[in-house]
Design an enzyme around this catalytic site. Structure first.
Site, mmCIF file in Angstrom:
data_model
loop_
_atom_site.group_PDB
_atom_site.id
_atom_site.type_symbol
_atom_site.label_atom_id
_atom_site.label_comp_id
_atom_site.label_asym_id
_atom_site.label_seq_id
_atom_site.Cartn_x
_atom_site.Cartn_y
_atom_site.Cartn_z
ATOM 1 N N ASP A 48 27.334 15.401 -129.706
ATOM 2 C CA ASP A 48 27.459 16.799 -130.111
ATOM 3 C C ASP A 48 28.767 17.128 -130.833
ATOM 4 O O ASP A 48 29.846 16.743 -130.366
ATOM 5 C CB ASP A 48 27.391 17.722 -128.891
ATOM 6 C CG ASP A 48 26.203 17.473 -128.005
ATOM 7 O OD1 ASP A 48 25.363 16.623 -128.331
ATOM 8 O OD2 ASP A 48 26.120 18.133 -126.953
ATOM 9 N N GLN A 64 31.699 14.858 -129.257
ATOM 10 C CA GLN A 64 31.508 14.036 -128.068
ATOM 11 C C GLN A 64 31.618 12.562 -128.453
ATOM 12 O O GLN A 64 31.019 12.125 -129.451
ATOM 13 C CB GLN A 64 30.129 14.306 -127.477
ATOM 14 C CG GLN A 64 29.965 15.670 -126.838
ATOM 15 C CD GLN A 64 30.514 15.698 -125.433
ATOM 16 O OE1 GLN A 64 29.880 15.232 -124.494
ATOM 17 N NE2 GLN A 64 31.698 16.241 -125.280
ATOM 18 N N SER A 107 30.251 19.142 -123.546
ATOM 19 C CA SER A 107 30.369 19.951 -124.756
ATOM 20 C C SER A 107 30.911 21.358 -124.511
ATOM 21 O O SER A 107 30.894 21.872 -123.394
ATOM 22 C CB SER A 107 29.014 20.052 -125.450
ATOM 23 O OG SER A 107 28.670 18.824 -126.040
ATOM 24 N N ARG A 166 26.250 24.109 -118.383
ATOM 25 C CA ARG A 166 27.207 23.422 -119.242
ATOM 26 C C ARG A 166 27.246 24.011 -120.656
ATOM 27 O O ARG A 166 26.461 24.872 -121.001
ATOM 28 C CB ARG A 166 26.878 21.930 -119.315
ATOM 29 C CG ARG A 166 25.478 21.579 -119.775
ATOM 30 C CD ARG A 166 25.272 20.064 -119.799
ATOM 31 N NE ARG A 166 23.912 19.690 -120.124
ATOM 32 C CZ ARG A 166 22.953 19.456 -119.237
ATOM 33 N NH1 ARG A 166 23.211 19.563 -117.941
ATOM 34 N NH2 ARG A 166 21.729 19.105 -119.611
ATOM 35 N N ASP A 167 28.196 23.501 -121.424
ATOM 36 C CA ASP A 167 28.334 23.756 -122.858
ATOM 37 C C ASP A 167 28.790 25.181 -123.190
ATOM 38 O O ASP A 167 28.131 25.906 -123.946
ATOM 39 C CB ASP A 167 27.022 23.467 -123.600
ATOM 40 C CG ASP A 167 26.424 22.106 -123.288
ATOM 41 O OD1 ASP A 167 27.183 21.228 -122.842
ATOM 42 O OD2 ASP A 167 25.204 21.934 -123.485
#
Length: 479
Positions: A48, A64, A107, A166-167
């Site tokens: 990512d 990433q 991420s 997440r992210d």
């Protein structure tokens, strides 16, 4: 500082002398498929795009990265800086070395706050029972690219949600507060996104609630990854990667997808006016907009759970070309940024029908006007009769990589991708050795894919006469 070194959970701090240099030699032994003008990892696996931001002078691009092999190991954030998308320099990466990121830096995005770059990211951790506990963290960078500080903001998932939270992608609200949107999975196994707010970096983020997205069928979707919420002209844009969306014949054709909604955000409700996929090719995922980038974004030319023939050289995937989003006819259009078009040279004209050799076709830009008439066009050849084929028939544009080198996982999800487009008046193609990015009708639709043809002959043929313009993009440099 902690030095993590447990199998694939190995940080850069744990590298032995000469270890990465040895892996780099394996990467350099690939003289067939390494791109020339796309960002790809020096070693290991890229996925990512993260923390994309324009600081007023330069663009910071993180992604990433697992340095040691072409697999999803302990994630770092590689960090490059550019002013012109042609010349890049490495800056300080984000390396997992704290307990709140013990199993990798997942991420996230970034904002500019008090003249510093604030990167929000998920710290992947596991307890003694190997249960994942997500931490939402920040890393503070100077504009010169130096890491100044990092710390944890949230040390667990909120009540009612699983370990899959997440992210975080931050933005500044109209009231001047810091907000971030976070991908999540409810305890019942369905996907959603959460909105958090904090008045400043010293405050604890407060959960505002879920983002309500109208007109989206969430049936079968178990996770929303990489959410991104931003303004483009007078519209709100929501980009996300829903996992579990049922595959259809001409839509959602991959195992995972990159989707956008266009509309108006009011409080926590996104009133959708149009929903579509961002890309219809084989390999495109986790796109992210550049903060203060005026609609520029990158995507990952890859998908979770895939392998590629280049894995044997110990490198995996690349970023897409930087693309410019615009609003047209109530939809998002996308094309490579204007800086790339300005670098195209020299432009040559070819009348194509019978097989014709074109020098450096595998790193070329091509464009032609099919005038909404059917055609089939074939690119490259080798002794194994490998070739890449595009076609347009009765409103359906198709990309066929059946006759190319593929891994078993690539073949598992089919060898054809389709894009419905009622009237086709322009085709643009960017080849870069093992990647193709196709843009139809000045960005109305896009198709991004990896393809692998060894010892290829740079030739092109067409089912009917077509005049094609061909040019080259210069290779990027990274120091």
């Amino acid at each position: 500082m902690h030095i993590f070194n447990h199998g694939k959970y190995k940080s850069l701090h744990a590298q032995s002398v000469g270890e990465l240099a040895q892996i780099r030699q394996q990467v350099l032994s690939d003289n067939e498929f390494r791109p020339t003008y796309h960002l790809a990892p020096d070693t290991g696996l890229l996925n990512d795009p993260n923390g994309l931001i324009f600081d007023g002078e330069n663009y910071h691009i993180f992604y990433q990265w697992f340095p040691y092999a072409a697999l999803h190991g302990m994630k770092h954030w590689q960090h490059v800086i550019t002013a012109d998308f042609q010349h890049f320099r490495y800056a300080e990466p984000l390396i997992p070395d704290q307990l709140f990121e013990s199993h990798g830096c997942y991420s996230g995005g970034a904002i500019l706050w008090q003249d510093q770059i604030i990167a929000f990211y998920t710290g992947n951790t596991r307890n003694e029972q190997q249960q994942r506990i997500p931490h939402q963290n920040i890393a503070i960078f100077s504009k010169s690219g130096k890491l100044l500080e990092k710390r944890c903001l949230l040390n667990q998932a909120p009540v009612g949600y699983s370990e899959h939270v997440r992210d975080p992608k931050p933005f500044i609200s109209t009231e001047g507060k810091i907000r971030f949107i976070l991908g999540a999975q409810r305890q019942n196994g369905t996907g959603t996104a959460l909105l958090y707010e904090m008045p400043d970096l010293d405050s604890t983020p407060q959960l505002l609630g879920e983002l309500t997205l109208t007109q989206f069928n969430n049936q079968g979707v178990f996770m929303w990854e990489c959410p991104d919420l931003f303004q483009l002209a007078d519209k709100s844009v929501f980009i996300w990667s829903p996992q579990g969306k049922p595959r259809e014949e001409h839509y959602f054709q991959n195992n995972y997808h990159a989707t956008y909604a266009l509309g108006v955000l009011q409080d926590k409700t996104f009133h959708t006016e149009h929903i579509d996929e961002l890309d219809y090719g084989f390999d495109f995922y986790a796109p992210q907009s550049v903060y203060q980038g005026k609609g520029i974004f990158y995507g990952w030319v890859g998908l979770p759970d895939l392998t590629y023939p280049t894995d044997r050289y110990q490198w995996h995937s690349m970023l897409s070309l930087p693309r410019q989003l615009t609003l047209q006819q109530g939809k998002l259009y996308q094309k490579p940024i204007a800086q790339l078009y300005a670098q195209l040279h020299p432009i040559q004209q070819f009348s194509i029908q019978e097989a014709q050799i074109i020098d450096r076709l595998d790193t070329a830009y091509l464009t032609f006007t099919p005038q909404n008439q059917n055609f089939t066009m074939t690119f490259f050849s080798n002794s194994a009769q490998h070739q890449l084929v595009i076609s347009y028939h009765n409103g359906l544009f198709s990309l066929d990589r059946t006759q190319t080198k593929q891994t078993a996982l690539m073949q598992e999800f089919g060898t054809l991708r389709h894009c419905e487009i009622t009237e086709l008046y322009k085709v643009e193609i960017f080849f870069d050795r093992s990647v193709v990015e196709i843009f139809l009708n000045d960005g109305e639709k896009a198709m991004t894919s990896r393809f692998f043809i060894e010892q290829r002959k740079n030739q092109i043929s067409s089912s009917r006469p077509i005049m094609v313009s061909v040019a080259q993009l210069p290779a990027i440099s990274i120091k």
